[in-house]
Design an enzyme around this catalytic site. Structure first.
Site, PDB file in Angstrom:
ATOM      1  N   LYS A  33       0.845  -1.200   0.000  1.00  0.00           N
ATOM      2  CA  LYS A  33       0.000   0.000   0.000  1.00  0.00           C
ATOM      3  C   LYS A  33       0.883   1.254   0.000  1.00  0.00           C
ATOM      4  O   LYS A  33       2.089   1.170   0.283  1.00  0.00           O
ATOM      5  CB  LYS A  33      -0.924  -0.025   1.227  1.00  0.00           C
ATOM      6  CG  LYS A  33      -0.198  -0.060   2.568  1.00  0.00           C
ATOM      7  CD  LYS A  33      -1.144  -0.386   3.732  1.00  0.00           C
ATOM      8  CE  LYS A  33      -0.392  -0.432   5.042  1.00  0.00           C
ATOM      9  NZ  LYS A  33      -1.248  -0.911   6.150  1.00  0.00           N
ATOM     10  N   TYR A 242      14.966  31.071   8.469  1.00  0.00           N
ATOM     11  CA  TYR A 242      13.700  31.687   8.892  1.00  0.00           C
ATOM     12  C   TYR A 242      13.629  31.786  10.407  1.00  0.00           C
ATOM     13  O   TYR A 242      13.962  30.838  11.125  1.00  0.00           O
ATOM     14  CB  TYR A 242      12.513  30.840   8.423  1.00  0.00           C
ATOM     15  CG  TYR A 242      12.190  30.957   6.960  1.00  0.00           C
ATOM     16  CD1 TYR A 242      11.878  32.188   6.385  1.00  0.00           C
ATOM     17  CD2 TYR A 242      12.169  29.826   6.148  1.00  0.00           C
ATOM     18  CE1 TYR A 242      11.554  32.284   5.034  1.00  0.00           C
ATOM     19  CE2 TYR A 242      11.838  29.901   4.804  1.00  0.00           C
ATOM     20  CZ  TYR A 242      11.539  31.139   4.248  1.00  0.00           C
ATOM     21  OH  TYR A 242      11.215  31.229   2.934  1.00  0.00           O
TER      22      TYR A 242
END
Ligand SMILES: *Cc1c(COP(=O)(O)O)cnc(C)c1O
Length: 345
Positions: A33, A242
């Site tokens: 999956k 940042y």
């Protein structure tokens, strides 16, 4: 090239499947999956099919498309979410086997695809997918008369061998399925490691194939290298990135590498991750940006062309620990921008 390089080792995946298969005397499937836990479902299935795997599991029907394209009709592909409204045509066209989760799904399946293969998923205590004891009791006879391919359930705590939930779910699974004449499956990777009483007729390993815990002796199947784009010298007191979250406490050399949260390198790794140059660890400093990381390489003897986030010195579970998550999430978040190199069968 400006993108990170994701190296996928299919021989390692096959070796892990064989090692897990050797721990049992029953059949071993493969859970592929989420695009083969991020490694590429078609490639993973092709390699495992060559190694003898004939039973694949996906979460939703759409995930079977690239597997059928690669391997054709031969392997069984079972779908954990069962038979959802809108899935009928895909289940029919690709000959998928839905693991039926409720009486509603069973009714819908019999009405729309009479005679088509199906399995049954039971809930033994996890309260996530599958029929509970009462529901199963009501339709077991009817369902069993239509020859399901498999009756399965899933363990909630198999990565904790001493957890009482394991024995509790095992007992429930016995009570719900003893005496039926259909192959049974309870164990994923963790369940295989719990021991033979959890193995039944088929196991369904996922994470262990891809090198993740709880399969501690797994072979690592991925490496991730990020190219250095720029290197700069900082004076003591200068800041990085940042929010100015990191400040140089000494004259420092900072490498800016390609890779960020848009590539699945979680922002929580800001000021927490370590990258490697050979076997030398280098700290990620400042915030993880969308496309970039900043790494303190002051102590390296030379300027590297790339740094390694996942590799011989740092497993997916090491990265997961730093990111306060699990290896499953690290793998399934691996970004689509990487230059993927798949080696092996
Ligand atoms: C994901 C999943 C598996 C595989 O589990 P791993 O822990 O990755 O081995 C098996 N069965 C079900 C129902 C699953 O959802």
């Amino acid at each position: 090239m400006g993108t990170g390089r994701l190296i996928i080792d299919l021989d390692a995946v096959v070796a892990n499947w064989r090692a897990l298969d050797d721990m049992t005397t029953c059949r071993t499937g493969a859970v592929v999956k989420a695009n083969g836990y991020g490694l590429g479902a078609a490639n993973v299935c092709k390699a495992l099919f060559k190694a003898g795997v004939r039973q694949f599991f996906v979460a939703v029907a759409e995930e079977a498309v690239p597997i059928r394209e690669e391997l054709g009709e031969k392997p069984d592909i079972s779908v954990f979410s069962g038979h959802m409204p809108g899935d009928t045509e895909l289940i029919r066209a690709l000959n998928l086997t839905p693991m039926i989760n409720s009486i509603d799904q069973l009714t819908h399946h019999f009405e729309t695809l009479p005679g088509h293969s199906f399995g049954i998923q039971l809930d033994t205590g996890m309260n996530r997918l599958g029929m509970e004891a009462q529901e199963w009791g009501a339709i077991a006879e009817l369902a069993l008369a239509q020859n399901p391919t498999l009756v399965m359930s899933h363990l909630a705590c198999a990565d904790e061998p001493d957890h009482p939930m394991n024995a509790y779910q095992l007992e429930n699974f016995h009570q719900m399925t003893d005496g039926i004449n259909v192959p049974r499956s309870l164990a994923a990777t963790g369940g295989i490691l719990l021991g033979p009483e959890y193995h039944f007729d088929l196991t369904r390993p996922g994470i262990g194939l891809y090198g993740g815990l709880p399969f501690e002796t797994a072979t690592q199947a991925v490496e991730l290298e990020l190219p250095v784009i720029q290197v700069r010298e900082l004076a003591e007191g200068e800041v990085v990135g940042y929010g100015n979250t990191w400040q140089a406490e000494r004259p420092s050399k900072i490498a800016t590498v390609s890779g960020g949260y848009a590539d699945g390198i979680a922002r929580i790794l800001s000021d927490r991750a370590t990258l490697f140059h050979g076997d030398i660890p280098c700290k990620l400093v400042g915030r993880v940006s969308m496309d970039l990381l900043t790494i303190d390489i002051t102590d390296l003897p030379d300027v590297p062309r790339k740094l390694s986030l996942i590799g011989p010195h740092q497993t997916i579970d090491d990265v997961a620990k730093a990111a306060n998550t699990i290896g499953y999430e690290v793998l399934t978040q691996l970004g689509a921008r990487y230059n993927r190199k798949t080696f092996g069968k």
